[in-house]
Scaffold this active site. Structure first.
Site, PDB file in Angstrom:
ATOM      1  N   GLU A 418       0.820  -1.211   0.000  1.00  0.00           N
ATOM      2  CA  GLU A 418       0.000   0.000   0.000  1.00  0.00           C
ATOM      3  C   GLU A 418       0.858   1.267   0.000  1.00  0.00           C
ATOM      4  OE1 GLU A 418      -0.370  -2.554   2.086  1.00  0.00           O
ATOM      5  OE2 GLU A 418      -2.256  -3.413   1.328  1.00  0.00           O
ATOM      6  N   HIS A 489     -13.114  -5.521   7.081  1.00  0.00           N
ATOM      7  CA  HIS A 489     -13.831  -5.160   5.860  1.00  0.00           C
ATOM      8  C   HIS A 489     -14.965  -4.198   6.170  1.00  0.00           C
ATOM      9  CE1 HIS A 489     -11.875  -9.005   4.981  1.00  0.00           C
ATOM     10  NE2 HIS A 489     -11.861  -8.624   3.717  1.00  0.00           N
TER      11      HIS A 489
END
Lengths: 687, 187
Positions: A418, A489
């Site tokens: 990332e 999530h």
């Protein structure tokens, strides 16, 4: 371990003590003497309280620093120096005056106008880039800009430089891995002086030369040079640059240096280095060595060298005078360059429309807008994890079809890194201000955290460079819960990100707003975080008509349901929930105004205040936790600026202060729902 | 001449070697450890057979004036020549030392610098060979414990490795054996 002679072509030697022309040798000697004079003078400024409160002396690195600066080709290359690279930037063309302006943080300091720490030299207009104090993280920027150099088929390299201890940072691996995988013209210069402040390099990694950790990486050429030897360093850098350009492959250049001084003025190296060691490194002084060689091989006489040294004294004195007389930064200027001016829609000024027709859902709206903008602006790029593999375009198919249409040089997968995803977006932006990058910062917002250190860079690059560089990035993140996704999530991270000045944050709830905000973001300079409520990607209720050219300006909320009894401010997943609560309350004769904030940073205070004036009661509803959620900020703003209009305390509805449980029973208990919103609204209405 | 030399070599207790040409021993006179080894080597050969030459001042004619050369070199930092050798190298590279024999001894620390143990010996060997000299005095790598060295060819050091930090007790014997070996290998 690769042998020096196996790795270097000795017949490529361009420079040596006997054959290099006298003019060139004079130029080098002048630069090295000048640099050292300033390096030795810097502490005096601090002693006289004139500034330069951070100085990292470079004595012992002279050979490689001279060489990097000489190899840098203005107009072609990009350089990312680190906080010890004083001679490097001088050698690349900065003047003594410019160095001192930076040291004492004057308004005319070319790097940052005194905003960034001293000794972080830069000249962005020449692409000697402004870099962080976080050691080594500019490697990612170098890789990003090299990606652009390659894409646009320009001749040039990105040179990034730092110490050997910084190689312990994971993002250095990400940068080298990325440059090797993509085969980019980057030269990573590792100035190995054996220390990371007081920590000897043996405490960083097992290999004595940290670069040897990379001997297995494909496409990477590792070179070694003596950073204390002018000729070896010059030859090595010349060869590295030629190689990187001809082969379009990265080079990892290891330069052995010594650190004759302390790490910086706040480090006292006599606390951990004994007399013998200090004597040993002083004997290896590159400047003294070069001087001895010039005399021994009769290239210069003692008189000639002394003449150069006398000139340098005058030069430093003159530069000092001019720098001291330069203006200091104006305190009122602190609000300049926090974020660039955004694109301002001309057709849809308020970001609303009355178009009718077929509705599109959120995924389609984003996908089609991306495609339209990528057709409109050819200098757009998109990458992230999982965004492009045949028929799959992202975990939710948001980028479906894009690689097929725009090709793999503009739409591609990034590795699971990332920080790399964000850092190279920052880097690529430096190539040309017309470039716009869209990145999926992570597959889910929950996985964005490793990118935080690059995110921080992106937020203050514009301010720190005094308005000279803005990373132009749309950072998309699939956010929020209600999908039974559990702890990794379901996260909403807008409150954590909003605390950093220099980014915009938008969080649409409907398809048209998503399209409009995305368009504005892609046409604006600056960093915009585009949060997508993934539970609504395919929702029928979030689907709307989307005008083809729709735009939504930043900082403009939207009244989704006008009312007069209560102002309900919301965004993301809770907008639809709030609207449904408003309908329920309407049956009980309560008229709730539901305002979809859409844009969190900047916040539409005008619309918020208009509404509170009208209703006198405010309820903020968001999916994020109540404690430390953005609702607290909004409530405080309303409380302090609209107090006289309030008939009740400002209330908030949000998640419990717990993680989001995976079992649907737990998720339901944590997240807001229509009942919780209804209860809070009712209570406030009846206050 | 050769027969005489062979006859004389049986008398290996003699200190004066009649047939061997004078040795020039080049080393950095500002050093401490290398200097002390240099002096021991000179003694082992017999002082009259060896001229100590300061490499800081050495120039073309100094190297050219000896057929048998011994050089002493420490290894600095991560495998570099000390300044006094590094700075004379461009001059060395311009010489013609064909027909001359060069033996190299070097100091190193196997424990602290195992990745570039006595690299200096290897670097100088390459330099001297590149200008026509023949390297003599190869020794076994047995009895040392390190990871890598530029001074190795076919499992031998291209010179004599001395480790004063970790194996100081072996130094004197190592010098003695080497000198005896060189008496045979030198001209």
């Amino acid at each position: 371990m690769p042998n020096l002679t196996q790795n270097r072509k000795t017949d490529m030697k361009k420079y040596d003590i006997k054959t290099t022309d006298k003019e060139t040798l004079k130029n080098w000697y002048h630069l090295m003497t000048l640099g050292r004079a300033i390096d030795e003078k810097a502490p005096a400024y601090l002693l006289q309280s004139l500034g330069w409160s951070y100085h990292a002396p470079y004595a012992g690195h002279d050979g490689i620093q001279l060489a990097v600066g000489q190899a840098f080709t203005k107009g072609e290359d990009f350089m990312f120096p680190y906080y010890r690279d004083m001679l490097t930037v001088l050698s690349a063309g900065l003047t003594a005056e410019e160095l001192i302006l930076n040291g004492i943080s004057k308004a005319t300091d070319p790097a940052s106008g005194g905003r960034h720490m001293s000794n972080h030299f830069a000249k962005p207009e020449w692409h000697i880039e402004n870099v962080s104090s976080a050691t080594g993280n500019h490697d990612l920027h170098a890789v990003g800009v090299a990606r652009a150099i390659k894409y646009y088929e320009k001749k040039g390299v990105a040179i990034t430089s730092h110490g050997e201890s910084a190689m312990s940072e994971g993002y250095v691996f990400e940068a080298i891995n990325g440059a090797s995988k993509e085969e980019l013209p980057v030269i990573f210069v590792i100035q190995d002086n054996g220390y990371g402040i007081s920590v000897p390099k043996k405490d960083q990694t097992a290999n004595r030369k940290a670069v040897d950790n990379y001997s297995g990486i494909k496409n990477l050429r590792i070179m070694y040079c003596n950073g204390k030897d002018v000729f070896d360093s010059m030859n090595a850098m010349a060869e590295a640059r030629e190689y990187a350009i001809a082969n379009q492959k990265p080079v990892l250049m290891h330069a052995n240096c010594v650190r004759i001084g302390s790490h910086s003025n706040s480090d006292k190296h006599t606390l951990y280095r004994d007399e013998n060691e200090l004597k040993y490194v002083k004997e290896a002084d590159p400047l003294h060595k070069f001087r001895r060689m010039l005399l021994r091989y009769k290239r210069f006489t003692e008189e000639e060298l002394q003449a150069i040294e006398a000139e340098v004294k005058k030069e430093v004195s003159a530069a000092n005078k001019k720098a001291l007389a330069a203006p200091d930064p104006d305190p009122k200027s602190i609000f300049d360059f926090v974020i660039p001016e955004p694109y301002k829609p001309e057709k849809y000024v308020a970001g609303t429309h009355n178009e009718e027709g077929e509705k599109k859902n959120l995924v389609t709206a984003i996908n089609e807008t991306l495609k339209a903008e990528f057709r409109h602006n050819p200098d757009t790029f998109l990458w992230g994890q999982d965004v492009a593999n045949k028929d799959k375009g992202g975990v939710f198919n948001v980028s479906k079809g894009m690689q097929q249409e725009f090709g793999e040089k503009r739409i591609f997968n990034a590795p699971i890194a990332e920080d790399f995803i964000v850092g190279t977006a920052n880097g690529m932006s430096r190539f040309d201000p017309k470039i716009r990058v869209v990145i999926e910062g992570a597959e889910f917002a929950d996985y964005f955290w490793p990118a935080m250190e690059q995110f921080v860079e992106c937020t203050h690059d514009y301010w720190r460079s005094n308005g000279q560089f803005s990373p132009n990035i749309t950072l998309r993140l699939a956010s929020g819960g209600y999908i039974g996704g559990g702890i990794y999530h379901s996260q909403n991270i807008e409150a954590a990100l909003a605390t950093l000045p220099g980014c915009r944050i938008v969080y649409p709830s409907f398809a048209d707003d998503a399209a409009g905000l995305l368009r504005t973001s892609l046409r604006s300079e600056g960093l915009t975080v585009f949060l997508e409520p993934k539970a609504l990607y395919n929702s029928v209720d979030a689907a709307t008509v989307v005008p083809e050219d729709f735009e939504v300006p930043f900082g403009k909320a939207r009244v989704r349901r006008p009312g007069k009894d209560l102002s309900l401010f919301t965004y993301g997943n809770t907008t639809l929930l709030s609207l449904s609560v408003a309908e329920r309350l309407a049956k009980e004769d309560w008229d709730v105004e539901v305002i979809d904030l859409r844009s969190l940073v900047p916040l539409d205070k005008e619309t918020i205040f208009e509404s509170v004036k009208k209703t006198s009661k405010a309820l903020i509803v968001h999916e994020d936790k109540v404690f430390a959620g953005l609702g607290g900020e909004i409530a405080a703003i309303i409380g302090s600026e609209m107090f006289q209009y309030l008939d009740a305390p400002v209330q908030r509805v949000g998640s419990t202060f717990t993680p989001v449980g995976f079992n649907p029973i737990l998720e339901k208990a944590v997240l807001p729902n229509v009942d919780k919103i209804y209860e809070a609204a009712k209570k406030l209405l009846e206050f | 001449m050769k027969l005489l030399k062979n006859y004389l070599n049986f008398n290996n207790n003699k200190n004066t070697i009649y047939a061997m040409k004078k040795i020039g021993l080049f080393y950095g006179t500002t050093t401490t450890k290398t200097a002390s080894i240099a002096k021991k080597i000179k003694e082992a050969f017999g002082s009259e057979n060896v001229d100590l030459v300061s490499v800081e001042d050495a120039w073309k004619k100094d190297f050219e004036s000896y057929d048998n050369i011994i050089v002493g070199v420490a290894t600095w930092f991560d495998g570099e020549l000390p300044n006094h050798w590094d700075e004379v190298r461009p001059e060395l590279e311009a010489l013609n030392l064909k027909g001359k024999k060069v033996a190299i001894f070097g100091l190193g620390d196997q424990v602290r610098y195992p990745e570039n143990f006595v690299d200096g010996i290897g670097i100088l060997a390459e330099t001297f060979e590149s200008v026509g000299a023949k390297i003599v005095g190869f020794t076994s790598i047995d009895g040392y414990n390190f990871e890598m060295s530029r001074a190795i060819r076919d499992h031998k050091f291209v010179g004599l490795a001395i480790d004063k930090e970790n194996q100081s007790k072996l130094t004197n014997d190592r010098i003695k054996s080497w000198v005896e070996q060189l008496k045979k290998e030198f001209d």
